[in-house]
Design an enzyme around this catalytic site. Sequence first.
Site, PDB file in Angstrom:
ATOM      1  N   ARG A  50      35.174  28.849  37.574  1.00  0.00           N
ATOM      2  CA  ARG A  50      35.834  28.620  38.867  1.00  0.00           C
ATOM      3  C   ARG A  50      35.585  27.207  39.398  1.00  0.00           C
ATOM      4  NH1 ARG A  50      37.450  33.132  42.286  1.00  0.00           N
ATOM      5  NH2 ARG A  50      38.355  34.603  40.820  1.00  0.00           N
ATOM      6  N   ARG A  90      38.846  26.758  46.027  1.00  0.00           N
ATOM      7  CA  ARG A  90      38.835  26.491  47.472  1.00  0.00           C
ATOM      8  C   ARG A  90      37.705  25.626  47.991  1.00  0.00           C
ATOM      9  NH1 ARG A  90      39.635  32.660  48.590  1.00  0.00           N
ATOM     10  NH2 ARG A  90      38.352  32.506  46.726  1.00  0.00           N
ATOM     11  N   ARG A 150      47.180  24.004  48.432  1.00  0.00           N
ATOM     12  CA  ARG A 150      47.480  25.400  48.753  1.00  0.00           C
ATOM     13  C   ARG A 150      48.158  25.575  50.112  1.00  0.00           C
ATOM     14  NH1 ARG A 150      47.583  29.266  48.802  1.00  0.00           N
ATOM     15  NH2 ARG A 150      45.971  30.823  48.544  1.00  0.00           N
ATOM     16  N   ASP A 185      45.103  32.799  36.302  1.00  0.00           N
ATOM     17  CA  ASP A 185      44.289  33.936  36.721  1.00  0.00           C
ATOM     18  C   ASP A 185      44.311  34.997  35.636  1.00  0.00           C
ATOM     19  OD1 ASP A 185      42.813  34.847  39.335  1.00  0.00           O
ATOM     20  OD2 ASP A 185      43.738  36.622  38.447  1.00  0.00           O
ATOM     21  N   TYR A 233      41.422  46.489  37.587  1.00  0.00           N
ATOM     22  CA  TYR A 233      42.359  46.053  38.634  1.00  0.00           C
ATOM     23  C   TYR A 233      43.662  46.850  38.583  1.00  0.00           C
ATOM     24  CZ  TYR A 233      39.343  42.136  39.760  1.00  0.00           C
ATOM     25  OH  TYR A 233      38.277  41.383  40.164  1.00  0.00           O
TER      26      TYR A 233
HETATM   27  O1  CP3 Z   1      37.603  28.647  36.513  1.00  0.00           O
HETATM   28  C1  CP3 Z   1      38.595  28.047  36.931  1.00  0.00           C
HETATM   29  O2  CP3 Z   1      38.534  27.016  37.628  1.00  0.00           O
HETATM   30  C2  CP3 Z   1      39.966  28.534  36.491  1.00  0.00           C
HETATM   31  C3  CP3 Z   1      40.604  29.401  37.391  1.00  0.00           C
HETATM   32  C4  CP3 Z   1      40.311  30.876  37.516  1.00  0.00           C
HETATM   33  C5  CP3 Z   1      40.771  31.608  38.636  1.00  0.00           C
HETATM   34  N1  CP3 Z   1      40.527  32.924  38.413  1.00  0.00           N
HETATM   35  C6  CP3 Z   1      41.428  31.021  39.805  1.00  0.00           C
HETATM   36  C7  CP3 Z   1      41.453  31.759  41.074  1.00  0.00           C
HETATM   37  C8  CP3 Z   1      39.719  31.788  36.644  1.00  0.00           C
HETATM   38  C9  CP3 Z   1      39.022  31.544  35.318  1.00  0.00           C
HETATM   39  C10 CP3 Z   1      39.873  33.075  37.229  1.00  0.00           C
HETATM   40  C11 CP3 Z   1      39.423  34.325  36.580  1.00  0.00           C
HETATM   41  C12 CP3 Z   1      39.376  35.542  37.389  1.00  0.00           C
HETATM   42  N2  CP3 Z   1      40.279  36.003  38.275  1.00  0.00           N
HETATM   43  C13 CP3 Z   1      38.372  36.524  37.253  1.00  0.00           C
HETATM   44  C14 CP3 Z   1      37.234  36.507  36.262  1.00  0.00           C
HETATM   45  C15 CP3 Z   1      36.174  35.568  36.631  1.00  0.00           C
HETATM   46  C16 CP3 Z   1      35.340  35.993  37.799  1.00  0.00           C
HETATM   47  O3  CP3 Z   1      35.307  35.220  38.772  1.00  0.00           O
HETATM   48  O4  CP3 Z   1      34.699  37.044  37.716  1.00  0.00           O
HETATM   49  C17 CP3 Z   1      38.682  37.568  38.146  1.00  0.00           C
HETATM   50  C18 CP3 Z   1      37.870  38.819  38.368  1.00  0.00           C
HETATM   51  C19 CP3 Z   1      39.900  37.229  38.782  1.00  0.00           C
HETATM   52  C20 CP3 Z   1      40.669  38.033  39.759  1.00  0.00           C
HETATM   53  C21 CP3 Z   1      40.741  37.375  41.058  1.00  0.00           C
HETATM   54  N3  CP3 Z   1      41.487  36.230  41.311  1.00  0.00           N
HETATM   55  C22 CP3 Z   1      40.115  37.760  42.262  1.00  0.00           C
HETATM   56  C23 CP3 Z   1      39.198  38.969  42.421  1.00  0.00           C
HETATM   57  C24 CP3 Z   1      40.488  36.848  43.235  1.00  0.00           C
HETATM   58  C25 CP3 Z   1      40.161  36.927  44.696  1.00  0.00           C
HETATM   59  C26 CP3 Z   1      38.795  36.478  44.986  1.00  0.00           C
HETATM   60  C27 CP3 Z   1      38.817  35.029  45.305  1.00  0.00           C
HETATM   61  O5  CP3 Z   1      37.962  34.280  44.790  1.00  0.00           O
HETATM   62  O6  CP3 Z   1      39.684  34.661  46.108  1.00  0.00           O
HETATM   63  C28 CP3 Z   1      41.318  35.869  42.613  1.00  0.00           C
HETATM   64  C29 CP3 Z   1      41.939  34.698  43.243  1.00  0.00           C
HETATM   65  C30 CP3 Z   1      41.699  33.363  42.614  1.00  0.00           C
HETATM   66  N4  CP3 Z   1      41.669  33.096  41.269  1.00  0.00           N
HETATM   67  C31 CP3 Z   1      41.494  32.155  43.332  1.00  0.00           C
HETATM   68  C32 CP3 Z   1      41.335  31.140  42.363  1.00  0.00           C
HETATM   69  C33 CP3 Z   1      41.143  29.672  42.612  1.00  0.00           C
HETATM   70  C34 CP3 Z   1      41.522  31.996  44.843  1.00  0.00           C
HETATM   71  C35 CP3 Z   1      42.956  31.923  45.265  1.00  0.00           C
HETATM   72  C36 CP3 Z   1      43.173  31.194  46.568  1.00  0.00           C
HETATM   73  O7  CP3 Z   1      43.132  31.873  47.617  1.00  0.00           O
HETATM   74  O8  CP3 Z   1      43.397  29.984  46.547  1.00  0.00           O
END
Ligand code: CP3
Length: 354
Positions: free
Chosen positions: A29, A33, A42, A78, A156
């Site tokens: 990640r 944000r 965003r 994602d 999910y």
């Molecule tokens: O690592 C990186 O920089 C690449 C981007 C990346 C995202 N999601 C962007 C994202 C990666 C590798 C993921 C994987 C992901 N997505 C996982 C597995 C890794 C982990 O963190 O356990 C999971 C479980 C998800 C599912 C997911 N996506 C959730 C539960 C959420 C909401 C929680 C949150 O952090 O907002 C997301 C949204 C998400 N994925 C965001 C980002 C940058 C936030 C979106 C936003 O509001 O801008």
Amino acid sequence: MEVSAKNDPLLVRACRHEVLERPPVWFMRQAGRYMPEYRALRQKYSFLESCKNVDIATEISLQPYHAFGMDAVIMFCDILIPPEAMGMKLDFGDKGPCFESAIRTRADVEALSIPDPMDDMGFVMNLLSNLRRELANDPDTALIGFAGCPWTLASYMIEGGVSKNFAHLRRMMYDDPDLLHLLLDKLTQTVTAYLNAQIEAGAQVVQLFDTWGGILDRAGYQEFIQPYHRKIMKGLNRSQTPVILYVNGSAHLLELMAEVQPDVISVDWLTTLEEARQRVGNEMVLQGNLDPIALLTRPDVLEPMVRDMITQGGHQNYIFNVGHGLIPSTPVENVRLAVDTVKSWNRQLATVGN
Ligand code: CP3
């Protein structure tokens, strides 16, 4: 994996057990944000639009690399894109990801299609080839692709979104394990083809995320998770491309993770690197495992933690990373401090030597 060329990225060389001047560094990640550049973009584009617009996704993927100089760029996407391509309607609201309707019945599972990666998720492959072009002048930096693992994707899909206790998923596991296996099998086919397409499009390393793998005991893991990890590992075109396996909450699972023979095991912060090494052996490359919350603390607390981690990890078989993704309140200065501390490691050794 074949013998590596000298000009391979540092991360790939670490995956191949080469002795390095310092460990490579990147963060799960690392785009998101906590970065003002990301928040600014965003304002104009929703999260899913940002993933699907190749120019925007390219820019976001490169933001942390430009700002801090990590040794890898992970594509901005994602893990829930494949379930969407299988036919589920996906939305990202304030409370995280949400599917319009959850998977609960055999008819629901049977209605899911196995997507064609290029036809149904072509924007991901376009993003990867675009990023490889952007990184053409920097062969030291690796491009990482990724996918969620069947178990975590199923969680999910069955819950319909984020969940606290995974009641629907676990109930299906007890009530109708065959149905859950049918879903996991479809997801395994989807993920394998998707990752092979990413490798074809230019991903130099791929990471598997099993964020919720740790909610099962060892027997549950052996029944519902490990066989699918094994199938994915066997189905991937790994001749040039190392595979990293990340399971969150994996303290009781490390030996079982090693059995499926990924190139790298990504460790969360509940197991020390030293213990993980003892349990999975020196042949396995480890990635991790700074507590992401340590990046919220004072620099004078953080820096020794980073140094201690590099001392434990060493300069062979080790990739510096966090134990789980960065959170939105992470101060950018601390990310910079951590990256700089890892990247200047060799110079410090030289100084000590003088
Ligand atoms: O690592 C990186 O920089 C690449 C981007 C990346 C995202 N999601 C962007 C994202 C990666 C590798 C993921 C994987 C992901 N997505 C996982 C597995 C890794 C982990 O963190 O356990 C999971 C479980 C998800 C599912 C997911 N996506 C959730 C539960 C959420 C909401 C929680 C949150 O952090 O907002 C997301 C949204 C998400 N994925 C965001 C980002 C940058 C936030 C979106 C936003 O509001 O801008």
